[in-house]
Scaffold this motif. Structure first.
Motif, PDB file in Angstrom:
ATOM      1  N   ASN A   1       0.835  -1.204   0.000  1.00 42.98           N
ATOM      2  CA  ASN A   1       0.000   0.000   0.000  1.00 42.98           C
ATOM      3  C   ASN A   1       0.868   1.251   0.000  1.00 42.98           C
ATOM      4  O   ASN A   1       0.588   2.234  -0.701  1.00 42.98           O
ATOM      5  N   TYR A   2       1.918   1.211   0.794  1.00 40.09           N
ATOM      6  CA  TYR A   2       2.803   2.372   0.939  1.00 40.09           C
ATOM      7  C   TYR A   2       3.405   2.781  -0.396  1.00 40.09           C
ATOM      8  O   TYR A   2       3.404   3.963  -0.764  1.00 40.09           O
ATOM      9  N   LEU A   3       3.901   1.821  -1.141  1.00 42.57           N
ATOM     10  CA  LEU A   3       4.594   2.170  -2.381  1.00 42.57           C
ATOM     11  C   LEU A   3       3.644   2.357  -3.567  1.00 42.57           C
ATOM     12  O   LEU A   3       4.000   3.002  -4.552  1.00 42.57           O
ATOM     13  N   GLU A   4       2.431   1.826  -3.475  1.00 41.26           N
ATOM     14  CA  GLU A   4       1.504   1.932  -4.606  1.00 41.26           C
ATOM     15  C   GLU A   4       0.976   3.346  -4.820  1.00 41.26           C
ATOM     16  O   GLU A   4       0.673   3.732  -5.957  1.00 41.26           O
ATOM     17  N   HIS A   5       0.831   4.123  -3.736  1.00 42.86           N
ATOM     18  CA  HIS A   5       0.205   5.445  -3.867  1.00 42.86           C
ATOM     19  C   HIS A   5       1.024   6.551  -3.224  1.00 42.86           C
ATOM     20  O   HIS A   5       0.488   7.620  -2.906  1.00 42.86           O
ATOM     21  N   TYR A   6       2.317   6.318  -3.037  1.00 45.19           N
ATOM     22  CA  TYR A   6       3.150   7.297  -2.346  1.00 45.19           C
ATOM     23  C   TYR A   6       3.083   8.671  -3.041  1.00 45.19           C
ATOM     24  O   TYR A   6       3.399   8.814  -4.219  1.00 45.19           O
ATOM     25  N   GLY A   7       2.637   9.668  -2.273  1.00 38.47           N
ATOM     26  CA  GLY A   7       2.617  11.042  -2.774  1.00 38.47           C
ATOM     27  C   GLY A   7       1.534  11.343  -3.798  1.00 38.47           C
ATOM     28  O   GLY A   7       1.475  12.465  -4.321  1.00 38.47           O
ATOM     29  N   MET A   8       0.659  10.382  -4.085  1.00 37.87           N
ATOM     30  CA  MET A   8      -0.388  10.607  -5.084  1.00 37.87           C
ATOM     31  C   MET A   8      -1.506  11.467  -4.492  1.00 37.87           C
ATOM     32  O   MET A   8      -1.935  11.258  -3.362  1.00 37.87           O
ATOM     33  N   GLU A   9      -1.991  12.445  -5.260  1.00 38.55           N
ATOM     34  CA  GLU A   9      -3.025  13.351  -4.796  1.00 38.55           C
ATOM     35  C   GLU A   9      -4.037  13.623  -5.910  1.00 38.55           C
ATOM     36  O   GLU A   9      -3.651  13.939  -7.028  1.00 38.55           O
ATOM     37  N   ARG A  10      -5.311  13.492  -5.575  1.00 40.60           N
ATOM     38  CA  ARG A  10      -6.362  13.896  -6.517  1.00 40.60           C
ATOM     39  C   ARG A  10      -6.792  15.330  -6.206  1.00 40.60           C
ATOM     40  O   ARG A  10      -6.886  15.708  -5.037  1.00 40.60           O
ATOM     41  N   LYS A  11      -7.080  16.082  -7.233  1.00 37.68           N
ATOM     42  CA  LYS A  11      -7.495  17.464  -7.040  1.00 37.68           C
ATOM     43  C   LYS A  11      -8.906  17.530  -6.459  1.00 37.68           C
ATOM     44  O   LYS A  11      -9.776  16.759  -6.846  1.00 37.68           O
ATOM     45  N   LYS A  12      -9.098  18.468  -5.531  1.00 39.22           N
ATOM     46  CA  LYS A  12     -10.425  18.702  -4.979  1.00 39.22           C
ATOM     47  C   LYS A  12     -11.128  19.746  -5.834  1.00 39.22           C
ATOM     48  O   LYS A  12     -10.589  20.838  -6.062  1.00 39.22           O
ATOM     49  N   LEU A  13     -12.308  19.419  -6.310  1.00 38.89           N
ATOM     50  CA  LEU A  13     -13.050  20.287  -7.216  1.00 38.89           C
ATOM     51  C   LEU A  13     -13.851  21.334  -6.459  1.00 38.89           C
ATOM     52  O   LEU A  13     -14.005  21.254  -5.230  1.00 38.89           O
ATOM     53  N   ALA A  14     -14.373  22.297  -7.193  1.00 39.28           N
ATOM     54  CA  ALA A  14     -15.124  23.396  -6.579  1.00 39.28           C
ATOM     55  C   ALA A  14     -16.378  22.915  -5.863  1.00 39.28           C
ATOM     56  O   ALA A  14     -16.834  23.537  -4.901  1.00 39.28           O
ATOM     57  N   ASN A  15     -16.916  21.777  -6.314  1.00 40.84           N
ATOM     58  CA  ASN A  15     -18.141  21.245  -5.697  1.00 40.84           C
ATOM     59  C   ASN A  15     -17.870  20.454  -4.420  1.00 40.84           C
ATOM     60  O   ASN A  15     -18.786  19.900  -3.817  1.00 40.84           O
ATOM     61  N   GLY A  16     -16.586  20.387  -4.031  1.00 39.83           N
ATOM     62  CA  GLY A  16     -16.234  19.686  -2.796  1.00 39.83           C
ATOM     63  C   GLY A  16     -15.837  18.236  -2.988  1.00 39.83           C
ATOM     64  O   GLY A  16     -15.312  17.611  -2.060  1.00 39.83           O
ATOM     65  N   PHE A  17     -16.096  17.696  -4.181  1.00 40.86           N
ATOM     66  CA  PHE A  17     -15.701  16.331  -4.479  1.00 40.86           C
ATOM     67  C   PHE A  17     -14.306  16.310  -5.106  1.00 40.86           C
ATOM     68  O   PHE A  17     -13.801  17.346  -5.556  1.00 40.86           O
ATOM     69  N   TYR A  18     -13.717  15.131  -5.124  1.00 40.69           N
ATOM     70  CA  TYR A  18     -12.407  14.974  -5.754  1.00 40.69           C
ATOM     71  C   TYR A  18     -12.563  14.543  -7.207  1.00 40.69           C
ATOM     72  O   TYR A  18     -13.573  13.934  -7.582  1.00 40.69           O
ATOM     73  N   GLU A  19     -11.561  14.875  -7.996  1.00 35.31           N
ATOM     74  CA  GLU A  19     -11.571  14.445  -9.391  1.00 35.31           C
ATOM     75  C   GLU A  19     -11.621  12.916  -9.476  1.00 35.31           C
ATOM     76  O   GLU A  19     -11.257  12.220  -8.521  1.00 35.31           O
ATOM     77  N   LYS A  20     -12.089  12.412 -10.588  1.00 41.17           N
ATOM     78  CA  LYS A  20     -12.221  10.975 -10.793  1.00 41.17           C
ATOM     79  C   LYS A  20     -10.860  10.277 -10.716  1.00 41.17           C
ATOM     80  O   LYS A  20      -9.850  10.831 -11.141  1.00 41.17           O
ATOM     81  N   VAL A  21     -10.861   9.067 -10.164  1.00 39.64           N
ATOM     82  CA  VAL A  21      -9.635   8.270 -10.126  1.00 39.64           C
ATOM     83  C   VAL A  21      -9.246   7.904 -11.550  1.00 39.64           C
ATOM     84  O   VAL A  21     -10.067   7.437 -12.345  1.00 39.64           O
ATOM     85  N   THR A  22      -7.983   8.126 -11.877  1.00 44.78           N
ATOM     86  CA  THR A  22      -7.475   7.816 -13.219  1.00 44.78           C
ATOM     87  C   THR A  22      -6.178   7.011 -13.095  1.00 44.78           C
ATOM     88  O   THR A  22      -5.657   6.823 -11.982  1.00 44.78           O
ATOM     89  N   PRO A  23      -5.633   6.536 -14.211  1.00 46.28           N
ATOM     90  CA  PRO A  23      -4.353   5.817 -14.171  1.00 46.28           C
ATOM     91  C   PRO A  23      -3.185   6.665 -13.682  1.00 46.28           C
ATOM     92  O   PRO A  23      -2.075   6.147 -13.522  1.00 46.28           O
ATOM     93  N   LEU A  24      -3.429   7.950 -13.419  1.00 43.23           N
ATOM     94  CA  LEU A  24      -2.357   8.826 -12.932  1.00 43.23           C
ATOM     95  C   LEU A  24      -2.169   8.744 -11.423  1.00 43.23           C
ATOM     96  O   LEU A  24      -1.243   9.333 -10.887  1.00 43.23           O
ATOM     97  N   HIS A  25      -3.032   8.003 -10.728  1.00 43.82           N
ATOM     98  CA  HIS A  25      -3.044   8.060  -9.266  1.00 43.82           C
ATOM     99  C   HIS A  25      -2.470   6.817  -8.584  1.00 43.82           C
ATOM    100  O   HIS A  25      -2.749   6.582  -7.408  1.00 43.82           O
ATOM    101  N   SER A  26      -1.699   6.033  -9.310  1.00 38.52           N
ATOM    102  CA  SER A  26      -1.033   4.859  -8.711  1.00 38.52           C
ATOM    103  C   SER A  26       0.326   4.659  -9.360  1.00 38.52           C
ATOM    104  O   SER A  26       0.482   4.864 -10.568  1.00 38.52           O
ATOM    105  N   TRP A  27       1.282   4.254  -8.548  1.00 45.37           N
ATOM    106  CA  TRP A  27       2.586   3.857  -9.082  1.00 45.37           C
ATOM    107  C   TRP A  27       2.472   2.468  -9.703  1.00 45.37           C
ATOM    108  O   TRP A  27       1.765   1.611  -9.188  1.00 45.37           O
ATOM    109  N   ASN A  28       3.178   2.272 -10.794  1.00 49.90           N
ATOM    110  CA  ASN A  28       3.140   1.003 -11.512  1.00 49.90           C
ATOM    111  C   ASN A  28       4.536   0.429 -11.702  1.00 49.90           C
ATOM    112  O   ASN A  28       5.538   1.140 -11.588  1.00 49.90           O
ATOM    113  N   ALA A  29       4.591  -0.844 -12.027  1.00 47.41           N
ATOM    114  CA  ALA A  29       5.855  -1.509 -12.345  1.00 47.41           C
ATOM    115  C   ALA A  29       5.568  -2.612 -13.364  1.00 47.41           C
ATOM    116  O   ALA A  29       4.749  -3.487 -13.103  1.00 47.41           O
TER     117      ALA A  29
END
Length: 363
Positions: A259-287
């Motif tokens: 878990n620690y290495l899969e999402h280290y430092g990953m952040e989704r943007k918080k939108l104006a409506n108070g929700f976070y942006e949709k989860v995309t392939p940009l939000h996890s480390w891969n190998a």
């Protein structure tokens, strides 16, 4: 090539073989499974060409439905239970030295935590009751059954946000993360289950409360095992609860390291409506390291899993735009155990990736 790839997913069975072989070799032979996981696998990952190929779109539906891939994961459940029972016998009758006990216990954890939780993670996402049952059995073996609730209904909703216990923060060491994720993940599972029960007008103090079941079942399991083995050997086998608890802690600690290495430092943007942006392939480390991906049922293609949680492991995609770990999980777990080394290696990669994605977003 297709059949060769199928055979590759049997590589997880190497661990039980090495674990049992190491026991009968005795002495330092007990560490043969550790050498394989933390030395040979990273070495093979380095030597073998990475695999970034994806299943063609026109074949995804067919491959996803192939029974072979399901049989492999189902089969693992029975293999793990057989090895765990075998280990109970050895702990009951063998007079281990302290370091032999540590080697044997941590070797068992590599099976139940390293592979078992990976398979439980895969099966726990499926809708079929049998697959969910198998996932729960595997998680019971490491006293981490609440993962079934927290991962599916918590982590996948809140990943890459401050609300997610299983997302490691930038600059957070593995040890600080471990304590927070273990504690808050368990408490979150209770909260999620309480919300589910409230919607159905079911009292919290009910056997229908899965958290009551998940907390008690590992205890009931080891009490019954200890009682049965104590009767068989005609003495109280006090070593069994100690062994079961120790390998459980080590096992779920491997999960938390992942878990620690899969999402280290990953952040989704918080939108104006108070929700976070949709989860995309940009939000996890891969190998895309071939050997460790076979061993872990392509868990390292983690971005696609979070973007499309319903997809079975055999059709997970590689994304060039996803942040890439410099090595497979086996090697990176070791790096995570040494925070200064982890920060020196990962922080520049994270910063470079953030700058790259920012440049691309404004173009």
């Amino acid at each position: 090539m297709k059949n060769l790839k199928k055979i590759g997913f049997f590589s997880a069975l190497i661990l039980p073989v090495l674990f049992i072989l190491g026991f009968y070799l005795g002495g330092i032979g007990l560490f043969i499974i550790h050498v394989f996981v933390f030395v040979l696998v990273p070495l093979m990952d380095f030597l073998v060409k990475k695999n970034s190929t994806n299943v063609p779109k026109e074949f995804i539906s067919k491959v996803a439905k192939e029974r072979f891939y399901k049989v492999v994961t189902f089969g693992w459940v029975y293999v793990q239970l057989a090895v765990l029972i075998w280990a109970f016998f050895q702990v009951s009758k063998v007079d281990f030295s302290w370091w032999e006990w540590l080697a044997f216990t941590s070797g068992m954890a590599l099976i139940t935590g390293g592979i078992g939780i990976t398979v439980a993670h895969e099966l726990g996402h499926k809708a079929e009751k049998l697959e969910q049952l198998y996932a729960k059995i595997l998680l019971m073996c490491v006293c981490y059954m609440h993962f079934f609730i927290e991962h599916n209904r918590g982590h996948h909703v809140r990943v890459a946000t401050p609300e997610d216990p299983a997302t490691s923060r930038f600059g957070e060491s593995f040890y600080r993360f471990w304590f927070r994720s273990v504690k808050d993940g368990y408490l979150s599972a209770w909260k999620l289950e309480a919300e589910r029960l409230k919607k159905k007008s079911i009292p919290l103090a009910s056997w229908k409360n899965q958290m009551i079941q998940f907390t008690l079942l590992p205890i009931i399991f080891i009490v019954l095992v200890t009682g049965g083995f104590s009767i068989y050997f005609d003495r109280l086998i006090w070593e069994l609860p100690l062994f079961f608890l120790a390998q459980s802690i080590l096992g779920f600690s491997l999960l938390e390291a992942v878990n620690y290495l899969e999402h280290y430092g990953m952040e989704r943007k918080k939108l104006a409506n108070g929700f976070y942006e949709k989860v995309t392939p940009l939000h996890s480390w891969n190998a895309n390291h071939t050997v460790s991906n076979f061993l872990l049922f392509q868990l390292q293609r983690h971005s696609d899993h979070h973007a499309y949680a319903y997809k079975p492991y055999q059709v997970l995609n590689h994304y060039e735009e996803s942040p890439q770990l410099p090595a497979g999980y086996s090697a990176m777990i070791l790096v995570a155990f040494f925070p200064p080394l982890w920060f020196a290696m990962m922080d520049p990669l994270l910063q470079n990736w953030r700058e790259k994605t920012f440049r691309e977003s404004v173009q």
